[in-house]
Design a protein around this motif. Structure first.
Motif, PDB file in Angstrom:
ATOM      1  N   GLY A  23      29.078  36.588  52.727  1.00  0.00           N
ATOM      2  CA  GLY A  23      30.051  36.080  51.966  1.00  0.00           C
ATOM      3  C   GLY A  23      30.977  35.793  52.582  1.00  0.00           C
ATOM      4  O   GLY A  23      32.483  35.219  51.976  1.00  0.00           O
ATOM      5  N   LYS A  24      30.975  34.471  53.749  1.00  0.00           N
ATOM      6  CA  LYS A  24      31.663  33.910  54.054  1.00  0.00           C
ATOM      7  C   LYS A  24      32.582  32.191  53.367  1.00  0.00           C
ATOM      8  O   LYS A  24      31.650  32.195  53.339  1.00  0.00           O
ATOM      9  CB  LYS A  24      31.797  33.829  55.636  1.00  0.00           C
ATOM     10  N   GLY A  25      33.582  32.699  53.304  1.00  0.00           N
ATOM     11  CA  GLY A  25      33.713  30.548  53.286  1.00  0.00           C
ATOM     12  C   GLY A  25      34.745  30.576  51.769  1.00  0.00           C
ATOM     13  O   GLY A  25      35.814  31.602  51.606  1.00  0.00           O
ATOM     14  N   VAL A 530      29.324  32.826  25.029  1.00  0.00           N
ATOM     15  CA  VAL A 530      30.658  33.849  25.281  1.00  0.00           C
ATOM     16  C   VAL A 530      31.462  33.634  25.928  1.00  0.00           C
ATOM     17  O   VAL A 530      32.565  32.922  26.319  1.00  0.00           O
ATOM     18  CB  VAL A 530      30.201  35.067  24.313  1.00  0.00           C
ATOM     19  N   GLY A 531      30.975  33.876  27.734  1.00  0.00           N
ATOM     20  CA  GLY A 531      31.411  34.355  28.130  1.00  0.00           C
ATOM     21  C   GLY A 531      31.651  34.763  29.747  1.00  0.00           C
ATOM     22  O   GLY A 531      30.576  35.028  29.851  1.00  0.00           O
ATOM     23  N   GLU A 532      32.236  34.046  30.831  1.00  0.00           N
ATOM     24  CA  GLU A 532      31.811  34.906  32.185  1.00  0.00           C
ATOM     25  C   GLU A 532      32.711  35.338  32.754  1.00  0.00           C
ATOM     26  O   GLU A 532      33.434  35.757  32.353  1.00  0.00           O
ATOM     27  CB  GLU A 532      31.874  33.071  32.935  1.00  0.00           C
ATOM     28  N   VAL A 533      32.287  36.345  34.010  1.00  0.00           N
ATOM     29  CA  VAL A 533      33.129  37.125  34.868  1.00  0.00           C
ATOM     30  C   VAL A 533      33.153  37.502  35.720  1.00  0.00           C
ATOM     31  O   VAL A 533      32.071  37.057  36.774  1.00  0.00           O
ATOM     32  CB  VAL A 533      32.620  38.618  33.964  1.00  0.00           C
ATOM     33  N   ASP A 534      34.322  37.199  36.519  1.00  0.00           N
ATOM     34  CA  ASP A 534      34.222  37.609  37.401  1.00  0.00           C
ATOM     35  C   ASP A 534      33.673  38.854  38.451  1.00  0.00           C
ATOM     36  O   ASP A 534      33.400  39.845  37.959  1.00  0.00           O
ATOM     37  CB  ASP A 534      36.362  37.829  38.533  1.00  0.00           C
ATOM     38  N   GLU A 535      33.104  38.802  39.365  1.00  0.00           N
ATOM     39  CA  GLU A 535      32.481  39.580  40.290  1.00  0.00           C
ATOM     40  C   GLU A 535      33.775  40.083  40.888  1.00  0.00           C
ATOM     41  O   GLU A 535      34.448  39.788  42.160  1.00  0.00           O
ATOM     42  CB  GLU A 535      31.474  38.913  41.334  1.00  0.00           C
ATOM     43  N   VAL A 536      33.608  42.219  40.672  1.00  0.00           N
ATOM     44  CA  VAL A 536      35.163  42.361  41.499  1.00  0.00           C
ATOM     45  C   VAL A 536      34.255  44.394  42.084  1.00  0.00           C
ATOM     46  O   VAL A 536      33.098  44.760  41.423  1.00  0.00           O
ATOM     47  CB  VAL A 536      36.020  43.144  40.525  1.00  0.00           C
ATOM     48  N   LEU A 546      34.770  43.616  55.258  1.00  0.00           N
ATOM     49  CA  LEU A 546      33.704  43.706  54.082  1.00  0.00           C
ATOM     50  C   LEU A 546      34.542  42.517  53.395  1.00  0.00           C
ATOM     51  O   LEU A 546      35.855  41.942  53.573  1.00  0.00           O
ATOM     52  CB  LEU A 546      33.797  45.171  52.868  1.00  0.00           C
ATOM     53  N   THR A 547      33.175  41.673  53.140  1.00  0.00           N
ATOM     54  CA  THR A 547      33.781  40.275  52.160  1.00  0.00           C
ATOM     55  C   THR A 547      32.861  39.738  51.463  1.00  0.00           C
ATOM     56  O   THR A 547      31.644  40.274  51.199  1.00  0.00           O
ATOM     57  CB  THR A 547      33.111  39.309  53.259  1.00  0.00           C
ATOM     58  N   LEU A 548      33.614  39.250  50.199  1.00  0.00           N
ATOM     59  CA  LEU A 548      33.391  39.691  48.659  1.00  0.00           C
ATOM     60  C   LEU A 548      33.227  37.770  48.444  1.00  0.00           C
ATOM     61  O   LEU A 548      34.788  37.006  48.955  1.00  0.00           O
ATOM     62  CB  LEU A 548      34.050  40.063  47.643  1.00  0.00           C
ATOM     63  N   GLY A 552      28.242  37.067  46.802  1.00  0.00           N
ATOM     64  CA  GLY A 552      28.033  38.102  47.051  1.00  0.00           C
ATOM     65  C   GLY A 552      28.984  38.695  48.434  1.00  0.00           C
ATOM     66  O   GLY A 552      29.437  38.639  48.422  1.00  0.00           O
ATOM     67  N   THR A 553      28.327  40.147  48.581  1.00  0.00           N
ATOM     68  CA  THR A 553      29.063  40.651  49.848  1.00  0.00           C
ATOM     69  C   THR A 553      28.793  39.760  51.020  1.00  0.00           C
ATOM     70  O   THR A 553      27.035  39.858  51.192  1.00  0.00           O
ATOM     71  CB  THR A 553      28.854  41.804  50.054  1.00  0.00           C
TER      72      THR A 553
END
Length: 564
Positions: A23-25, A530-536, A546-548, A552-553
């Motif tokens: 999940g780095k970058g 309709v829409g898109e959603v952030d990953e939280v 932990l990185t996201l 992904g993680t």
């Protein structure tokens, strides 16, 4: 696991994507670090919002919750960078023509049963998926290997495209050169030793899948309490290094109780629904990690049926493009995404999330579908949908009663019915009488696959995964093409984007074909994006490392717990 996340979004009402190992970058958030470095030991608690189905082998799972479990104890051969491009993990590869690939495995990678991972385990997995008795959705990921179809049909005893060189090297030949042969092929081995003597037809219900699964990942399953929890202990022999955390417990926690568990420091990590975003942000012992999501949500129109091998456009009710466009203009998607995605979503005009490299700029699309009820009414008038009997609702062009029969999946989440009713209200506001049916999420996608006639207009979600090719959900012969939309230009554009003779290795040329495809979908509107959603995710402040990111993680072997 990003490879199969397209399937996950369809099969769960969870509305979240799968996870990956790096999940780095760019577009990445990271938990705070300690000056003294990682600490060893401790028990981490991770929340599952519903009970796993119990298929704890990556070759057989069908559910997003099972995928969350598997991600802690198994690894794939390749992974994806923050541009969603494949990079080596356990295996590296080389190819000169995108048809024949040579893969080389790392040495010393061990299964939890102590056996060393070799190419035989990958051959075993591919043969299992290609077996006529295999009960699972992943034959699609091996059928393009040369000889896989013959093996599947019982015409050959082995798959001719699999050539073992030695324990760590294998050559795989596909039936033809494609741009995405690597991204599409199944890259998850299966322990040959563990399943020794188990017939393929018996694997799905076997202890090796249900009770005592093994993997090559950072943690090993120690105890399963069906419907309640799964306990992991660290894999001291993990090939990427001994994990810092000693034990991880996955607990099934009702989403309504998650905030209290976080507040009372009884929970270290969980994904959560956008409706809880503001409350989670207020907790002073928790950090919220957010990254661009790879999911989009849509309203689809059923325009045909599935005959067992292809889609047939034989349902007339929604064949008129002006009707479909009018229903799009009638929807206040800006208002809707703010209300039901709680600041974590935004409208989208294409069936590709913004974070993906193939996504078209809005300025390239012929229609923006901004909220315009007057334009919706105009289009309906032009198409012949008018209020003939004066009851306030429009009849169809033949003067017959017209009702938008809308379906949405039902879970314990109370916002789902509210958001579905909001959509039907938009349509009623422009004179389209609407009826809502909430359908149990466990039945919902099975009904869509069977093109159930009661599901005329429906809400759905897809997660695009690492490979941008949308053929599995959009071609004329795709089972997951739920609108049952058949269009020659659609099929040709998607085929050309995979054709090495057309795009070669030119990524921009391939992207342009996908942009042209998005323009086509935007104009024809077989579905309304309709829409898109952030990953939280919510993580306790004692959980570090932990990185996201968009992919992904990061791997859980890098996480650690601050000890007091």
């Amino acid at each position: 696991m990003l490879v199969m996340s397209m399937f996950l979004a369809a099969c769960s009402g969870k509305e979240k994507t799968g996870t990956s190992d790096s999940g780095k970058g760019k577009d990445t958030e990271k938990q705070g670090e300690s000056a003294s470095g990682p600490q060893e030991g401790g028990t981490m608690v991770y929340a599952l919002d519903s009970a796993p189905k119990g298929l704890f082998n990556i070759n057989f799972y069908k559910d997003a919750v099972d995928a969350e479990v598997i991600d802690f104890f198994d690894d794939g051969l390749i992974t994806y960078d923050d541009q969603l491009k494949p990079i080596p993990k356990i295996a590296s590869w080389e190819t000169d023509d995108n048809k024949v690939f040579k893969f080389t495995f790392k040495k010393g990678v061990k299964w939890h049963n102590g056996e060393e991972l070799t190419v035989d385990d990958w051959i075993f997995a591919i043969e299992t998926l290609a077996d006529k008795d295999y009960e699972g959705p992943r034959y699609e990921n091996v059928k393009t290997i040369e000889g896989a179809a013959a093996y599947h049909d019982g015409k050959a005893k082995e798959i001719s495209g699999l050539k073992k060189i030695d324990d760590y090297n294998i050559e795989i030949t596909f039936d033809k050169a494609r741009v995405n042969n690597l991204e599409n092929v199944w890259t998850y081995p299966m322990s040959r030793k563990e399943f020794e003597g188990v017939a393929v037809k018996d694997m799905l219900e076997s202890p090796q899948v249900r009770q005592n699964p093994v993997g090559t990942g950072p943690f090993k399953i120690n105890k399963i309490v069906p419907g309640e929890s799964i306990e992991f202990v660290r894999n001291d022999d993990y090939w990427q290094g001994k994990p810092h955390i000693e034990k991880i417990i996955l607990k099934v926690i009702d989403p309504s109780l998650v905030i209290g568990e976080l507040k009372n420091s009884q929970l270290d990590m969980t994904s959560f629904h956008p409706s809880n975003y503001e409350e989670v942000q207020k907790l002073d012992n928790v950090e919220v990690l957010k990254a661009p999501g790879l999911s989009y949500y849509y309203v689809g129109f059923r325009m045909g049926t599935w005959d067992g091998s292809k889609n047939i456009m034989n349902y007339d009710k929604y064949q008129d493009k002006k009707l479909r466009q009018a229903m799009a203009y009638a929807m206040n998607r800006e208002e809707w995404t703010k209300a039901f995605f709680f600041g974590l979503g935004k409208p989208v005009n294409r069936p590709v999330p913004t974070a993906h490299w193939i996504s078209a700029d809005n300025s390239d699309l012929p229609n923006q579908y901004e909220y315009d009820p007057e334009k919706a009414k105009q289009l309906l008038d032009e198409a012949g949908y008018k209020d003939v009997d004066g009851d306030g609702f429009r009849e169809d062009p033949k003067g017959k009663k017209f009702v938008v029969n809308f379906s949405h999946y039902a879970t314990d989440n109370p916002t789902f019915e509210a958001r579905a009713k909001a959509l039907t209200q938009y349509w009623e506001d422009v004179g389209l009488k609407s009826s809502l049916k909430m359908i149990d999420s466990n039945l919902y996608y099975d009904m869509l696959e069977k093109a159930d006639k009661s599901m005329e207009v429906f809400f759905g979600g897809w997660s695009t995964g690492a490979d941008p090719d949308p053929s599995a959900t959009w071609t004329s012969d795709a089972l997951w093409n739920f609108p049952r939309w058949v269009n020659k230009d659609n099929d040709q554009l998607l085929a050309d984007a995979l054709d090495v003779s057309i795009v070669g290795t030119d990524q921009e040329k391939r992207k342009q074909l996908y942009v042209d495809w998005q323009k086509l979908v935007n104009e024809e509107v077989p579905m309304i994006p309709v829409g898109e959603v952030d990953e939280v995710y919510a993580a306790s402040k004692r959980l570090k490392g932990l990185t996201l990111g968009v992919n992904g993680t990061n791997s859980s072997h890098e996480w650690w717990l601050e000890q007091k």
